[in-house]
Write a protein that holds these residues in place. Structure first.
Motif, PDB file in Angstrom:
ATOM      1  N   VAL A 208       0.875  -1.168   0.000  1.00 29.23           N
ATOM      2  CA  VAL A 208       0.000   0.000   0.000  1.00 29.23           C
ATOM      3  C   VAL A 208       0.916   1.224   0.000  1.00 29.23           C
ATOM      4  CG1 VAL A 208      -1.807   1.265   1.227  1.00 29.23           C
ATOM      5  CG2 VAL A 208      -1.766  -1.246   1.315  1.00 29.23           C
ATOM      6  N   THR A 209       0.781   2.048  -1.033  1.00 30.95           N
ATOM      7  CA  THR A 209       1.589   3.253  -1.159  1.00 30.95           C
ATOM      8  C   THR A 209       0.703   4.459  -0.898  1.00 30.95           C
ATOM      9  OG1 THR A 209       2.967   2.160  -2.818  1.00 30.95           O
ATOM     10  CG2 THR A 209       3.100   4.554  -2.701  1.00 30.95           C
ATOM     11  N   VAL A 210       1.151   5.323   0.005  1.00 30.94           N
ATOM     12  CA  VAL A 210       0.389   6.497   0.403  1.00 30.94           C
ATOM     13  C   VAL A 210       1.193   7.745   0.032  1.00 30.94           C
ATOM     14  CG1 VAL A 210      -0.676   7.716   2.347  1.00 30.94           C
ATOM     15  CG2 VAL A 210      -0.635   5.203   2.319  1.00 30.94           C
ATOM     16  N   THR A 211       0.560   8.658  -0.698  1.00 34.21           N
ATOM     17  CA  THR A 211       1.220   9.899  -1.098  1.00 34.21           C
ATOM     18  C   THR A 211       0.292  11.075  -0.826  1.00 34.21           C
ATOM     19  OG1 THR A 211       0.405   9.629  -3.354  1.00 34.21           O
ATOM     20  CG2 THR A 211       2.627   8.816  -2.897  1.00 34.21           C
ATOM     21  N   LEU A 212       0.895  12.238  -0.685  1.00 33.80           N
ATOM     22  CA  LEU A 212       0.091  13.443  -0.488  1.00 33.80           C
ATOM     23  C   LEU A 212      -0.631  13.802  -1.777  1.00 33.80           C
ATOM     24  CD1 LEU A 212       2.618  15.625   1.543  1.00 33.80           C
ATOM     25  CD2 LEU A 212       0.468  14.685   2.377  1.00 33.80           C
ATOM     26  N   LYS A 213      -1.836  14.312  -1.644  1.00 32.46           N
ATOM     27  CA  LYS A 213      -2.588  14.767  -2.805  1.00 32.46           C
ATOM     28  C   LYS A 213      -1.913  16.002  -3.401  1.00 32.46           C
ATOM     29  CE  LYS A 213      -7.113  13.047  -1.444  1.00 32.46           C
ATOM     30  NZ  LYS A 213      -8.507  13.377  -1.125  1.00 32.46           N
TER      31      LYS A 213
ATOM     32  N   ARG B 271       8.550  14.849  -3.427  1.00 28.98           N
ATOM     33  CA  ARG B 271       7.368  14.603  -2.603  1.00 28.98           C
ATOM     34  C   ARG B 271       7.624  13.313  -1.836  1.00 28.98           C
ATOM     35  NH1 ARG B 271       3.336  18.313  -2.346  1.00 28.98           N
ATOM     36  NH2 ARG B 271       1.679  16.802  -2.514  1.00 28.98           N
ATOM     37  N   GLN B 272       7.371  13.307  -0.563  1.00 23.20           N
ATOM     38  CA  GLN B 272       7.583  12.112   0.244  1.00 23.20           C
ATOM     39  C   GLN B 272       6.272  11.411   0.489  1.00 23.20           C
ATOM     40  OE1 GLN B 272       7.044  11.418   3.838  1.00 23.20           O
ATOM     41  NE2 GLN B 272       5.562  13.068   3.892  1.00 23.20           N
ATOM     42  N   GLY B 273       6.362  10.124   0.788  1.00 21.78           N
ATOM     43  CA  GLY B 273       5.175   9.334   1.065  1.00 21.78           C
ATOM     44  C   GLY B 273       5.504   8.191   2.005  1.00 21.78           C
TER      45      GLY B 273
ATOM     46  N   ILE C 255      -6.088  14.346   2.903  1.00 20.08           N
ATOM     47  CA  ILE C 255      -4.908  14.952   2.279  1.00 20.08           C
ATOM     48  C   ILE C 255      -4.022  13.951   1.540  1.00 20.08           C
ATOM     49  CG2 ILE C 255      -4.828  16.879   3.908  1.00 20.08           C
ATOM     50  CD1 ILE C 255      -2.477  15.385   5.326  1.00 20.08           C
ATOM     51  N   GLU C 256      -4.352  12.646   1.619  1.00 17.50           N
ATOM     52  CA  GLU C 256      -3.498  11.636   1.005  1.00 17.50           C
ATOM     53  C   GLU C 256      -4.279  10.736   0.043  1.00 17.50           C
ATOM     54  OE1 GLU C 256      -0.159  10.795   4.436  1.00 17.50           O
ATOM     55  OE2 GLU C 256      -2.140   9.900   4.736  1.00 17.50           O
ATOM     56  N   ASN C 257      -3.580  10.284  -0.985  1.00 16.05           N
ATOM     57  CA  ASN C 257      -4.070   9.246  -1.885  1.00 16.05           C
ATOM     58  C   ASN C 257      -3.376   7.951  -1.518  1.00 16.05           C
ATOM     59  OD1 ASN C 257      -5.649  10.945  -3.617  1.00 16.05           O
ATOM     60  ND2 ASN C 257      -3.775  11.644  -4.571  1.00 16.05           N
TER      61      ASN C 257
END
Length: 80
Positions: free
Chosen positions: A5-10, A37-39, A71-73
């Motif tokens: 599962v990869t989570v990144t900021l929108k 961009r960090q995630g 705030i995250e995808n």
């Protein structure tokens, strides 16, 4: 079954940690680095044999705990 599962900021959400990493990379001699961009990445082992059910369970995990969906995808990938 193993999954990631990869989570990144929108887009549009400020990323001060990514900015700091980008600045550090420049000061370490990597001038060609653009925006950073960090995630977060979660490798999850799940006791599910059905791919569709596993993806649904992992999406529920992301929605409830792993990601702040305001705030995250996130994305779910079965890796093994």
């Amino acid at each position: 079954m193993k999954a990631r599962v990869t989570v990144t900021l929108k887009n549009g959400v400020l990323d001060p940690q990514g900015k700091a990493i980008g600045n550090a990379l420049h000061s370490l001699g990597f001038p060609g680095v653009g925006a950073v961009r960090q995630g977060k990445v979660f490798d999850v082992e799940i006791a599910e044999t059905d791919r569709t059910a596993a993806e649904a369970a992992l999406s529920a995990m992301a929605e409830k705990l792993l990601a702040n969906t305001v705030i995250e995808n996130y994305s779910v990938e079965i890796i093994g």
